[in-house]
Design a protein around this motif. Structure first.
Motif, mmCIF file in Angstrom:
data_model
loop_
_atom_site.group_PDB
_atom_site.id
_atom_site.type_symbol
_atom_site.label_atom_id
_atom_site.label_comp_id
_atom_site.label_asym_id
_atom_site.label_seq_id
_atom_site.Cartn_x
_atom_site.Cartn_y
_atom_site.Cartn_z
ATOM 1 N N GLY A 139 0.798 -1.222 0.000
ATOM 2 C CA GLY A 139 0.000 0.000 0.000
ATOM 3 C C GLY A 139 0.829 1.269 0.000
ATOM 4 O O GLY A 139 0.355 2.340 -0.398
ATOM 5 N N TRP A 140 2.076 1.192 0.423
ATOM 6 C CA TRP A 140 2.952 2.368 0.467
ATOM 7 C C TRP A 140 3.536 2.711 -0.910
ATOM 8 O O TRP A 140 4.171 3.750 -1.078
ATOM 9 C CB TRP A 140 4.104 2.162 1.438
ATOM 10 C CG TRP A 140 3.704 1.980 2.861
ATOM 11 C CD1 TRP A 140 2.522 2.334 3.466
ATOM 12 C CD2 TRP A 140 4.485 1.373 3.895
ATOM 13 N NE1 TRP A 140 2.533 1.979 4.783
ATOM 14 C CE2 TRP A 140 3.726 1.393 5.084
ATOM 15 C CE3 TRP A 140 5.757 0.817 3.929
ATOM 16 C CZ2 TRP A 140 4.195 0.879 6.285
ATOM 17 C CZ3 TRP A 140 6.225 0.307 5.126
ATOM 18 C CH2 TRP A 140 5.451 0.341 6.293
ATOM 19 N N ILE A 141 3.348 1.847 -1.898
ATOM 20 C CA ILE A 141 3.932 2.065 -3.223
ATOM 21 C C ILE A 141 3.536 3.422 -3.789
ATOM 22 O O ILE A 141 4.360 4.125 -4.364
ATOM 23 C CB ILE A 141 3.541 0.924 -4.188
ATOM 24 C CG1 ILE A 141 4.252 -0.358 -3.769
ATOM 25 C CG2 ILE A 141 3.877 1.280 -5.628
ATOM 26 C CD1 ILE A 141 3.779 -1.594 -4.514
ATOM 27 N N ASP A 142 2.287 3.790 -3.631
ATOM 28 C CA ASP A 142 1.826 5.058 -4.198
ATOM 29 C C ASP A 142 2.132 6.254 -3.302
ATOM 30 O O ASP A 142 1.887 7.389 -3.690
ATOM 31 C CB ASP A 142 0.316 4.995 -4.477
ATOM 32 C CG ASP A 142 -0.006 4.024 -5.601
ATOM 33 O OD1 ASP A 142 0.816 3.925 -6.541
ATOM 34 O OD2 ASP A 142 -1.044 3.359 -5.537
ATOM 35 N N ALA A 148 8.898 3.360 -3.706
ATOM 36 C CA ALA A 148 8.427 2.412 -4.716
ATOM 37 C C ALA A 148 9.596 1.869 -5.540
ATOM 38 O O ALA A 148 9.661 0.667 -5.830
ATOM 39 C CB ALA A 148 7.394 3.074 -5.620
ATOM 40 N N THR A 149 10.536 2.737 -5.907
ATOM 41 C CA THR A 149 11.715 2.306 -6.663
ATOM 42 C C THR A 149 12.527 1.299 -5.858
ATOM 43 O O THR A 149 12.938 0.256 -6.379
ATOM 44 C CB THR A 149 12.592 3.521 -7.028
ATOM 45 O OG1 THR A 149 11.827 4.400 -7.849
ATOM 46 C CG2 THR A 149 13.856 3.110 -7.756
ATOM 47 N N ALA A 174 3.206 -3.028 -11.061
ATOM 48 C CA ALA A 174 4.374 -2.554 -11.809
ATOM 49 C C ALA A 174 3.971 -1.951 -13.140
ATOM 50 O O ALA A 174 4.607 -1.011 -13.626
ATOM 51 C CB ALA A 174 5.369 -3.694 -12.012
ATOM 52 N N GLN A 175 2.899 -2.456 -13.725
ATOM 53 C CA GLN A 175 2.419 -1.893 -14.988
ATOM 54 C C GLN A 175 1.832 -0.497 -14.791
ATOM 55 O O GLN A 175 1.871 0.327 -15.687
ATOM 56 C CB GLN A 175 1.360 -2.803 -15.611
ATOM 57 C CG GLN A 175 1.918 -4.099 -16.118
ATOM 58 C CD GLN A 175 0.826 -5.049 -16.595
ATOM 59 O OE1 GLN A 175 -0.361 -4.754 -16.531
ATOM 60 N NE2 GLN A 175 1.241 -6.208 -17.076
ATOM 61 N N LYS A 176 1.317 -0.228 -13.604
ATOM 62 C CA LYS A 176 0.667 1.052 -13.312
ATOM 63 C C LYS A 176 1.617 2.093 -12.724
ATOM 64 O O LYS A 176 1.328 3.273 -12.773
ATOM 65 C CB LYS A 176 -0.487 0.839 -12.323
ATOM 66 C CG LYS A 176 -1.592 -0.016 -12.866
ATOM 67 C CD LYS A 176 -2.642 -0.252 -11.795
ATOM 68 C CE LYS A 176 -3.695 -1.235 -12.268
ATOM 69 N NZ LYS A 176 -4.652 -1.547 -11.207
ATOM 70 N N PHE A 180 7.876 2.052 -9.373
ATOM 71 C CA PHE A 180 7.921 0.714 -8.779
ATOM 72 C C PHE A 180 8.555 -0.283 -9.746
ATOM 73 O O PHE A 180 9.398 -1.082 -9.367
ATOM 74 C CB PHE A 180 6.511 0.281 -8.387
ATOM 75 C CG PHE A 180 6.419 -1.103 -7.827
ATOM 76 C CD1 PHE A 180 7.158 -1.479 -6.720
ATOM 77 C CD2 PHE A 180 5.571 -2.031 -8.402
ATOM 78 C CE1 PHE A 180 7.063 -2.761 -6.196
ATOM 79 C CE2 PHE A 180 5.459 -3.309 -7.883
ATOM 80 C CZ PHE A 180 6.208 -3.673 -6.784
ATOM 81 N N ALA A 181 8.166 -0.230 -10.990
ATOM 82 C CA ALA A 181 8.701 -1.168 -11.981
ATOM 83 C C ALA A 181 10.165 -0.880 -12.263
ATOM 84 O O ALA A 181 10.975 -1.790 -12.337
ATOM 85 C CB ALA A 181 7.886 -1.084 -13.267
ATOM 86 N N SER A 182 10.503 0.400 -12.393
ATOM 87 C CA SER A 182 11.851 0.908 -12.681
ATOM 88 C C SER A 182 12.816 -0.122 -13.263
ATOM 89 O O SER A 182 13.817 -0.443 -12.673
ATOM 90 C CB SER A 182 12.452 1.601 -11.465
ATOM 91 O OG SER A 182 12.546 0.751 -10.370
ATOM 92 N N SER A 183 12.463 -0.603 -14.417
ATOM 93 C CA SER A 183 13.280 -1.495 -15.245
ATOM 94 C C SER A 183 13.413 -2.910 -14.698
ATOM 95 O O SER A 183 14.200 -3.687 -15.205
ATOM 96 C CB SER A 183 14.677 -0.918 -15.500
ATOM 97 O OG SER A 183 15.523 -1.101 -14.394
#
Length: 189
Positions: A139-142, A148-149, A174-176, A180-183
């Motif tokens: 939940g902290w990703i956003d 997130a990185t 990760a798609q959104k 977070f996705a950062s490669s």
């Protein structure tokens, strides 16, 4: 011998990181002049600083209050140390008292390097955490892109150990969220 270690540290980033981490465990018991010398050296070697911060993050709850505050102050001034401290704290966050957890989580919004490190430590340890804590962390990703990185970076090391359902949820997140996705490619097993 000290000169030999420092010379090798300048040539080998992995050794430098390990040296910083190793020194961290006894730093609280060193004379003040030696502590100052270690901190001064950490400012000239980012690998050493990251290792020092990581090791001190692991033992942070056992350090005296004034030294904790001093380390948080150093983290504000030194990006590599902040990243390392966040990583060490993140890896062991679940074992800390609620008061200390809240203090550490509050730092996510104060320092981006610390937030990245905290995310990395939590991401590496995510498979072993209780379900409720996993959900809280996800939940902290956003909340913060740096966190997130770091979480994405840490999960790149531990993703394969998560259950399939959580892997799918993380891949969708990760798609959104580019930070977070950062490669990192999250391969669902």
């Amino acid at each position: 011998l000290q000169k030999d270690f420092l010379d090798r540290a300048k040539q080998d980033p992995s050794f430098s990181h390990g040296l910083g981490s190793g020194i961290s465990y006894g730093l609280a018991y060193c004379p003040d002049d030696l502590k100052k010398e270690v901190v001064r050296y950490s400012k000239s070697d980012p690998h050493f600083a990251t290792g020092l911060g990581t090791g001190l993050g692991y033992i942070f709850p056992y350090l005296p209050g004034p030294l904790r505050q001093e380390l948080l102050g150093l983290a504000e001034q030194h990006p590599s140390f902040a990243t390392g401290l966040g990583t060490g704290l993140g890896y062991h966050l679940p074992s800390f008292t609620e008061q200390l957890k809240e203090e550490i989580i509050g730092w996510i919004d104060k320092d981006s390097n610390f937030a990245t490190g905290l995310g990395t430590g939590l991401g590496r340890n995510l498979p072993s955490l209780a379900e409720q804590l996993k959900e809280e962390i996800i939940g902290w990703i956003d909340r913060n892109n740096s966190f997130a990185t770091g979480l994405g970076k840490g999960l790149a090391d531990s993703f394969q150990y998560l259950d399939g359902e959580l892997q799918r949820r993380i891949a969708l997140l990760a798609q959104k969220n580019r930070a977070f996705a950062s490669s990192h490619q999250f391969k669902i097993s």
